[in-house]
Write an enzyme that holds these catalytic residues in place. Structure first.
Site, PDB file in Angstrom:
ATOM      1  CB  ALA A 135      -0.903  -0.040   1.226  1.00  0.00           C
ATOM      2  CB  SER A 136       4.508   1.950  -0.083  1.00  0.00           C
ATOM      3  OG  SER A 136       4.851   0.942  -1.316  1.00  0.00           O
ATOM      4  CE1 TYR A 150       0.273  -9.045 -12.275  1.00  0.00           C
ATOM      5  CE2 TYR A 150      -1.091  -8.994 -14.299  1.00  0.00           C
ATOM      6  CZ  TYR A 150      -0.845  -8.427 -12.949  1.00  0.00           C
ATOM      7  OH  TYR A 150      -1.679  -7.324 -12.495  1.00  0.00           O
TER       8      TYR A 150
END
Length: 265
Positions: free
Chosen positions: A34-35, A167
């Site tokens: 969450a940075s 991915y």
């Protein structure tokens, strides 16, 4: 006058009911990665809804110092022992854990036939193995609180994208994991859902589109709205799934992609 008063009372009741259903007051939870980007927006939205949010990221940002309701803790989510220690600190501080948002993820771009095995393993560890292990470690506390898990997947879980096969595979796996955990843990009162973002207005995507304007147009062409998704839109979907308003929803995925998954040809 009486009719007007009754109408105002009904409107106020509806407003109070809505606030109560969507509020996260008193809840404590974790948002991984969450940075910045989507994770940053999720943490902000959940904090604004009343939750105490812990941002577990490799690099902590200055404004996640706890003064604004978001606590940043440096943590590599693929390091199981490190996460377990941080989780214990959070539970000891608050006596509970209400939610887990598995947002952290990595990717690498290369054609499938040339994809480096070490990069494949890195993506598998962070994007699929880590969310599973984090769910396992959080399970006892989520069981106590009848809590919720939200996994951040991707439209890549449903659609093929060139150059990012691993991915897409891991995000598809995360979607499957969401449904399986929802089934297994429903008896304990734990709800598990996912959110699949489309093309989101993040700094990373902005730089990519600056370098490749044609890719930007291709992405916009897939959106029914003709716009990129705002990071806060993802946060609002997560808030809904964590709130009492979604108490009957589990094992589901919400696509926040401007209609890209449903777009015709």
């Amino acid at each position: 006058m009486q009719l007007q008063f009754e109408a105002q009372s009904m409107e106020q009741h509806a407003t109070d009911s809505s606030k109560r259903l969507f509020a996260l007051e008193g809840q404590v939870g974790i948002v991984t990665g969450a940075s910045r980007g989507i994770g940053y927006a999720i943490a902000q939205v959940l904090r604004d809804a009343g939750a105490v949010v812990y941002d577990l990221s490799r690099h902590v940002v200055a404004d996640h110092d706890g003064t604004n309701g978001i606590y940043g803790i440096s943590c590599d989510v693929s390091d199981e022992e490190q996460f377990a220690r941080v989780l214990q600190q959070i539970v000891q501080s608050h006596g509970k854990l209400n939610f887990l948002v598995n947002n952290a993820g990595v990717s690498y771009k290369e054609r499938a036939e040339n994809f480096p095995l070490e990069q494949y393993r890195r993506i598998a560890k962070v994007d699929l193995e880590a969310p599973f292990r984090l769910c396992q470690l959080c399970y006892p506390y989520l069981k106590q609180s009848c809590g919720a898990v939200v996994n951040i997947t991707s439209m890549g879980a449903y659609m093929g994208f060139s150059g990012v096969a691993p991915y897409c595979a891991m995000k598809s796996g995360l979607s499957g994991l969401t449904r399986a955990l929802a089934e297994e843990w429903s008896a304990e009162g734990i709800r598990v859902n996912s959110v699949s973002p489309g093309w989101v207005e993040t700094e990373m995507n902005h730089h990519m589109f600056e370098q490749n304007p044609q890719r930007r147009q291709q992405a916009l062409a897939k959106s029914m709205t003709g716009k990129f998704v705002h990071p806060e839109d993802i946060g609002c979907a997560v808030q809904f799934l964590l709130s009492a308003a979604a108490r009957s929803i589990t094992g589901q995925d919400i696509s926040v992609d401007g209609g890209a998954r449903s777009h015709g040809y």
